[in-house]
Design an enzyme around this catalytic site. Structure first.
Site, short mmCIF file in Angstrom:
data_model
loop_
_atom_site.label_atom_id
_atom_site.label_comp_id
_atom_site.label_asym_id
_atom_site.label_seq_id
_atom_site.Cartn_x
_atom_site.Cartn_y
_atom_site.Cartn_z
N ASP B 90 0.86 -1.18 0.00
CA ASP B 90 0.00 0.00 0.00
C ASP B 90 0.90 1.23 0.00
O ASP B 90 2.12 1.13 0.07
CB ASP B 90 -0.98 -0.04 1.18
CG ASP B 90 -0.27 -0.02 2.52
OD1 ASP B 90 0.97 0.14 2.54
OD2 ASP B 90 -0.94 -0.19 3.54
N ASP B 263 -7.63 -7.80 -0.10
CA ASP B 263 -6.70 -8.00 1.02
C ASP B 263 -7.46 -7.67 2.29
O ASP B 263 -8.34 -6.79 2.27
CB ASP B 263 -5.48 -7.08 0.93
CG ASP B 263 -5.80 -5.69 1.44
OD1 ASP B 263 -6.47 -4.93 0.72
OD2 ASP B 263 -5.44 -5.37 2.59
N CYS B 301 -12.91 -30.02 6.62
CA CYS B 301 -11.72 -29.24 6.28
C CYS B 301 -10.48 -30.14 6.31
O CYS B 301 -10.34 -30.99 7.17
CB CYS B 301 -11.57 -28.08 7.27
SG CYS B 301 -10.09 -27.10 7.01
N CYS B 303 -7.27 -28.92 6.39
CA CYS B 303 -6.07 -28.17 6.79
C CYS B 303 -5.32 -28.96 7.87
O CYS B 303 -5.86 -29.87 8.50
CB CYS B 303 -6.44 -26.77 7.29
SG CYS B 303 -6.98 -26.68 9.01
N CYS B 306 -7.09 -29.06 11.28
CA CYS B 306 -8.27 -29.93 11.38
C CYS B 306 -7.88 -31.40 11.27
O CYS B 306 -8.55 -32.26 11.85
CB CYS B 306 -9.29 -29.56 10.31
SG CYS B 306 -10.15 -28.02 10.72
N HIS B 332 -5.79 -22.55 9.93
CA HIS B 332 -7.16 -22.91 9.54
C HIS B 332 -7.85 -21.78 8.76
O HIS B 332 -8.43 -22.01 7.70
CB HIS B 332 -8.01 -23.29 10.75
CG HIS B 332 -9.43 -23.52 10.37
ND1 HIS B 332 -9.87 -24.69 9.80
CD2 HIS B 332 -10.50 -22.69 10.38
CE1 HIS B 332 -11.14 -24.59 9.50
NE2 HIS B 332 -11.56 -23.39 9.84
#
Lengths: 368, 368
Positions: B90, B263, B301, B303, B306, B332
């Site tokens: 930015d 973002d 999930c 991930c 998980c 996660h």
């Protein structure tokens, strides 16, 4: 369920294999501390992949949070925290005396107030052993009183007698065949009291023996003198564990005196303040001279942190209190400790421990 | 150095490939925020391995710490933080207005006091662009004034005029051929001012266009109304970036209106307070009902968190303020965001976006 086979010895130092409920652990070994069922900042698999096969968890902390019920529900600490290796738990005694507001010590046990919610809690040998068995610990420590430092002979004697009595009651409380119970030698810095404590423990009989009551304020000369007296008298066919020790130098000195197992918060706690161990000595990341330093923490180190990041970036993370900094520093210090233990083990096996120790000392305190 | 090729579109939504200095990024994409050159709690390679190919870093924070000199010495942010993907920075404008003690705004630029050491700092379009180029950003944002909310028409108009002027000066300040500069549409919640802002930016000409000044307090109805008016008017052959947005619902709604890039700190910041996204809705880990809950955050999930940990363990880590909890929760939430964006991209490519959005809304707010 515990086998201890010495592979080689050099002087008083020994390299051995500790077989523990199906797990093989090479000693001398360092056991990272996972107080609340996590080695701070690390996943369990990261710690395992460094090569650590056993960690220490704290009964006192885990009994308060999350409590024995939740850990039992998971089938023990291993599955709760997803740890593939072995676990040793302390008895909770040390933290009762150091962290809690004590209400009353009797021969029966200890009443204290929880530092979390002030609730009144009771801990005695029976409850400590029950907790550790519920936690599924592979090595269980007897409930003891950690004799404070300094303690005059009368105080130290009375304290060790209480610990002996609690050691006997700890053994009587063991309910599971697979539990391996370690006794704890107390006696302060008094050689005859250490001898008396060991002798009392041998009469009871344990699967391993620990030296307690050190790293509580005594000088390194006093500590080494205690080890000089007692370590080689401990059964040679059982693991010898020095509790709560220590720095790399402390560990090297204790291995030379015949100790096999160590645990300490130093590598992980110091990492989180940017106090980093290298083959050349300690690097204090907060020193402003590292602000623009493009080199890794240690050019001779192959840890993930040293392979990927500059001192400058790590210092920036520390300055900004970034979580990644805590992780990367912890990775480095744990890697260093693992390499140190491996170096000690290999040099004992190869009959070159003296060379290793000379090189260790010669390389310390260089310009970093 | 920037190519944007639309692969498919459905209604106003598009799926595309953004080629950026040799890197391919599938859009619509979410860009995790790495304020201080680290996505909080994660290593760069973890973020990359989730599938994120571009992150956002903050010019304001990095100019103050570690400063441009140190990042330049590393050859840019990529190498400083060991990030293999692309970086958008930015302009620093937003943080000057939200975080710093302002001293003076003139048409020239902004004087402010550093929130770190109180030192007087000056930022203007020229310096902002120079900083971003020194940082090696793949996408550079024009220096702008983020119009506050609410702002009456007069204030919003004056503010957008300043941003247009600074947009022109930003473009004039570009020194590197490989720099890709995005202009920022302001104008508050006033459709005619948004149109005027876009029109002014198109006259200057940028490599991509962003919608700024949202997610600053307006309602989601107001935000969606702004997007309904302006998004489809932005050049269809250039990436459209909605700054600082948002929740999963916000992102779905903006993709439906033609936005390509996002973002937001939400997935990472919320993770650190145990606020977790699942296909069934939000799970607030601090709810006491999860204390002994053996199931993973989300059974559907895949991930790392998980696959390996129970809600009960994660809640314990959160209760004990353990660093590992911050990591596992962040893993996660980032995984969830990546899956969401992939679901949006794939469903646009397969002409089934409406089904995807219906399923997305139907599955929300279930009993977790």
């Amino acid at each position: 369920m515990l086998e201890f086979n010495i592979k080689n010895s050099q002087g008083k130092a020994r390299s051995a294999t500790l077989k523990l409920n199906g797990n093989h652990i090479d000693t001398p070994c360092f056991m990272p501390v996972g107080t609340a069922a996590t080695v701070k900042a690390m996943t369990a698999s990261e710690v395992y992949d460094f090569g650590f096969k056993i960690i220490l968890a704290n009964t006192f902390h885990l009994m308060l949070r999350p409590g024995v019920e939740i850990i039992s529900k998971h089938g023990g600490i291993h599955r709760f925290m997803n740890w593939a290796g072995s676990i040793i738990t302390d008895s909770g005694g040390y933290q009762v005396f150091s962290l809690a507001k004590l209400r009353k010590i009797t021969a029966e046990g200890v009443y204290f107030n929880s530092p979390i919610d002030g609730e009144k809690v009771f801990l005695d040998p029976k409850k400590s052993i029950w907790l550790q068995e519920q936690f599924g610990a592979d090595i269980i420590m007897q409930f003891d009183e950690c004799t404070p430092y300094p303690a005059d002979k009368g105080t130290a004697d009375k304290s060790l007698e209480l610990s002996l009595e609690w050691g006997k009651r700890s053994k009587d409380s063991i309910a599971k065949d697979e539990s391996n119970l370690f006794g704890i030698i107390q006696g302060g810095v008094h050689d005859d009291l250490r001898d008396k404590s060991l002798s009392g423990l041998l009469e009871i009989g344990f699967d391993g023996y620990a030296i307690g009551g050190l790293s509580v304020g005594e000088t390194s000369e006093e500590r080494n003198a205690v080890l000089d007296n007692i370590a080689h008298k401990m059964p040679s066919n059982k693991p010898r564990y020095l509790m709560g020790v220590g720095t790399p130098v402390d560990i090297v000195e204790a291995v030379l005196r015949g100790v096999d197992m160590f645990d300490c918060v130093i590598p992980t706690r110091n990492a989180r303040t940017g106090f980093l161990y290298t083959k050349k000595g300690v690097l204090k990341l907060r020193n402003s001279k590292y602000k623009g330093d493009m080199s890794p923490i240690d050019e001779d180190c192959s840890c993930y942190t040293c392979l990927n990041y500059s001192r400058s970036y790590l210092r920036h993370l520390d300055t900004c209190k970034e979580i990644l900094g805590l992780r990367l520093n912890t990775i480095h210090n744990l890697y260093y400790y693992h390499e140190l233990m491996k170096g000690l083990r290999d040099s004992i096996s190869l009959d070159r421990l003296e060379d290793f120790v000379r090189e260790f000392y010669n390389s310390q305190n260089q310009e970093i």
